[in-house]
Design an enzyme around this catalytic site. Structure first.
Site, PDB file in Angstrom:
ATOM      1  N   GLU A  58       0.987  -1.227  -0.011  1.00 42.81           N
ATOM      2  CA  GLU A  58      -0.157   0.117   0.119  1.00 42.81           C
ATOM      3  C   GLU A  58       0.813   1.224   0.114  1.00 42.81           C
ATOM      4  O   GLU A  58       1.867   1.364   0.880  1.00 42.81           O
ATOM      5  CB  GLU A  58      -0.907   0.090   1.320  1.00 42.81           C
ATOM      6  N   ASP A  69      -5.812   8.239   9.387  1.00 44.01           N
ATOM      7  CA  ASP A  69      -4.452   8.341   9.664  1.00 44.01           C
ATOM      8  C   ASP A  69      -3.992   8.567  11.153  1.00 44.01           C
ATOM      9  O   ASP A  69      -4.787   9.610  11.624  1.00 44.01           O
ATOM     10  CB  ASP A  69      -3.579   8.924   8.631  1.00 44.01           C
TER      11      ASP A  69
END
Length: 268
Positions: A58, A69
């Site tokens: 990724e 995140d």
């Protein structure tokens, strides 16, 4: 196909899903590390992770207003943005990679929307990407992006959260390409002291309604936790631990870290 319509067509397998299915069907547990694109040394980190046994990588395109995140990946993304990283520059650098494993981009829908679906999908193809993850785009609103990405040859990986209702889950898993991303907990990415109970629960729910590979991500902080998650799921996605290692010890250490996860998963 429209994500909100309920009329799901199962697509032919693409590069990413073909590889993951073959690995899973051979008895292997799958391992996908995440690396923040644009951060110093990120290309070497991707190469080291692939050489250490990753089944796919990724690659994150830094975004100024992340949703999923956690602090480690936010720190890396901020540093990359401060150094001038842009979606175009990350994808241009990604074109130089030749790791032998599929790559999938992870970023946010605003970048895709700003460029336009077709242009963004075409840029991913030119960069050698097989898949894309847009975690802030709800499945019920993802139909146009699914159509345009699939037309371009990009496998759209959808996220199944612990809160995804049963009546929606089978449809979501059927529409996902590449694999189903089983989100292990409610919250942002980051290493935890123990694996959340929801990580195995959501993986089991997904596997009950799809034969597509199901990988657990978010909240896996050690090789032993990856093994625990894979007692149910087909594989594990490792993000914050990889990015923290890249920032503290450099790209070669990323390879060593990924190798430790690979060894643990192979031993079971």
């Amino acid at each position: 196909m429209n994500g909100a319509s309920g009329d799901v067509q199962t697509p032919a397998f693409g590069t990413l899903e073909t590889r993951l299915r073959a690995r899973r069907d051979s008895g292997a547990k799958l391992l996908i590390p995440y690396v923040t694109g644009g951060y110093k040394g990120w290309q070497r980190a991707v190469e080291a992770a692939a050489a250490a046994g990753a089944d796919a990588i990724e690659i994150g395109i830094p975004f100024s207003d992340p949703v999923i995140d956690g602090p480690v990946i936010q720190q890396a993304s901020t540093a990359a943005l401060d150094e001038g990283a842009t979606p175009a520059s990350v994808l241009e650098e990604a074109r130089e990679l030749d790791t032998g494993v599929p790559h999938a981009v992870m970023t946010y829908y605003n970048i895709c929307h700003h460029q336009g679906h077709e242009r963004f999908a075409a840029a991913l193809v030119e960069a050698g990407m097989s898949g894309a993850i847009l975690p802030d785009l709800p499945y019920i609103e993802a139909g146009p992006w699914l159509d345009d990405a699939t037309e371009a040859g990009i496998e759209v990986i959808l996220l199944a959260a612990p809160t995804t209702p049963d009546h929606r889950l089978a449809e979501l898993c059927g529409a996902s390409r590449g694999f189903v991303y089983a989100v292990g907990l409610l919250g942002v990415t980051g290493e935890r002291a123990s694996l959340a109970r929801t990580a195995t629960e959501i993986a089991a729910r997904c596997l009950a309604v799809t034969d597509r590979p199901v990988l657990t991500g978010v909240g896996i902080g050690s090789p032993s936790q990856a093994v625990e998650a894979c007692e149910v799921s087909d594989g594990a996605i490792i993000g914050s631990a990889v990015v923290r290692t890249l920032m503290s010890d450099g790209p070669e250490a990323v390879g060593e870290l990924v190798a430790s996860y690979r060894t643990a998963l192979d031993r079971g």
